[in-house]
Design an enzyme around this catalytic site. Structure first.
Site, PDB file in Angstrom:
ATOM      1  N   TYR A  41       0.812  -1.208   0.000  1.00 55.48           N
ATOM      2  CA  TYR A  41       0.000   0.000   0.000  1.00 55.48           C
ATOM      3  C   TYR A  41       0.856   1.272   0.000  1.00 55.48           C
ATOM      4  O   TYR A  41       0.622   2.193   0.786  1.00 55.48           O
ATOM      5  CB  TYR A  41      -0.938   0.011   1.221  1.00 55.48           C
ATOM      6  N   HIS A  57       0.229 -12.367   1.409  1.00 61.55           N
ATOM      7  CA  HIS A  57      -0.641 -11.445   0.680  1.00 61.55           C
ATOM      8  C   HIS A  57      -0.984 -11.966  -0.718  1.00 61.55           C
ATOM      9  O   HIS A  57      -0.103 -12.265  -1.510  1.00 61.55           O
ATOM     10  CB  HIS A  57       0.074 -10.090   0.562  1.00 61.55           C
TER      11      HIS A  57
END
Length: 332
Positions: free
Chosen positions: A59, A125
């Protein structure tokens, strides 16, 4: 910062709030973020007893922003009063590295960016983007994360979009007598897709202790101003959601509130991860949660107009109900 063992591991406690603060929004890809919003939002969340924060090196500057906000509040809110969730394995649009060496390096880098000497939860992830052996076999992500579990991590978990992929890996780990602590599913319990509810019992059976449901707004799809341009939803689903949003507005209701409260009413979930951009969104989320809890206790009843509009929204969305988009996409 020196890295030390998580002091909470020996206590085996995981008392996470029903809402988890999703800090992915800090990268500005969902909507514009004011310069002081992250620090103000984090403070308001802690004041309102949200004690879990979710981020990732994927992010952008998210980890640095969240880490700075929490560090600046250290005199008011001790590190032991909240949980930090972050991720490993994905670092860019097509940048994946699930090797043991990179996993360990990534955890240590995240600790430094987040200004902490331990992490409470670390996800592998977007597991559907890599080969299964890169996740579960020696030299891959999960074996290294379990090694780190006795050093820097409290709980090991993973996330992905396809539920069958998540279930396949949890079953494998259970058969190996090394069950996954936590799984994170996203966009699979929201107004247009409730597939997660069919998987909860089986996840529990194979040793998953905590199930996190993320993105009740389906990555920004279920909001008045529409999804971000990169959203994978089909044009047909986008149009149906836009119709639903208009219907809600005509009845003085908000599509985002309806969507969040719909997701919060799911039983069997440890916590719901919601992206919170500013203090007002934090306060609204807490109000939505309290209203749901009051309804569950029978203290208040759901207004008839809301029941009717939700029924009509589900009729609009019915042609696309429980349809999942491809992940990874064909052009990845």
């Amino acid at each position: 910062m020196p890295l030390t063992q998580n002091k909470e591991v020996s206590n085996n406690k995981f008392e996470v709030s029903k809402l988890t603060f999703g800090a992915a929004v800090f990268n500005g890809l969902h909507n514009r973020i004011g310069e002081d919003w992250p620090s103000l939002s984090v403070r308001r969340a802690l004041e309102l007893d949200i004690n879990a924060f979710d981020t990732s090196p994927y992010y952008g500057e998210g980890e640095n922003i969240l880490g700075s906000a929490l560090y600046n509040l250290r005199d008011e809110f001790s590190r032991s009063s909240y949980y930090i969730f972050t991720k490993v394995g994905r670092y860019g649009l097509k940048d994946f590295d699930y090797s043991a060496k990179r996993i360990r390096q990534s955890v240590e880098e995240s600790c430094r960016r987040l200004r902490t000497d331990y992490l409470d939860v670390v996800y592998a992830h977007d597991v559907e983007f890599v080969k299964r052996e890169d996740i579960v076999e020696d030299g891959g992500a999960l074996p290294e994360l379990f090694k780190l579990k006795i050093e820097l991590i409290f709980l090991v978990l993973f996330l992905g979009y396809p539920l069958d992929v998540l279930l396949d890996i949890t079953r494998l780990q259970y058969d190996r007598n090394q069950p996954i602590d936590v799984i994170l599913s996203y966009s699979h319990y929201c107004l247009h897709n409730i597939k997660l509810s069919d998987y909860i019992q089986e996840f529990n059976r194979v040793g998953v202790r905590y199930i996190m449901n993320a993105s009740p707004l389906s990555m920004g799809l279920l909001r008045n101003n529409g999804p971000p341009v990169w959203h994978p939803a089909s044009n047909e689903l986008r149009h149906a959601v836009a119709q639903s949003s208009t219907l809600a507005s005509r009845n003085n209701l908000n599509i985002s509130k309806l969507a969040i409260q719909f997701a919060l009413d799911l039983s069997g979930i440890t916590s719901t991860v919601i992206g919170l951009s500013n203090p007002t969104e934090v306060e609204d989320a807490i109000l939505y949660l309290k209203e749901v809890q009051a309804r569950q206790k029978g203290e208040v009843v759901t207004p008839e107009i809301e029941k009717r509009v939700l029924t009509e929204i589900h009729q609009i969305l019915k042609p696309y109900f429980n349809l999942s988009w491809e992940s990874p996409p064909k052009n990845h």
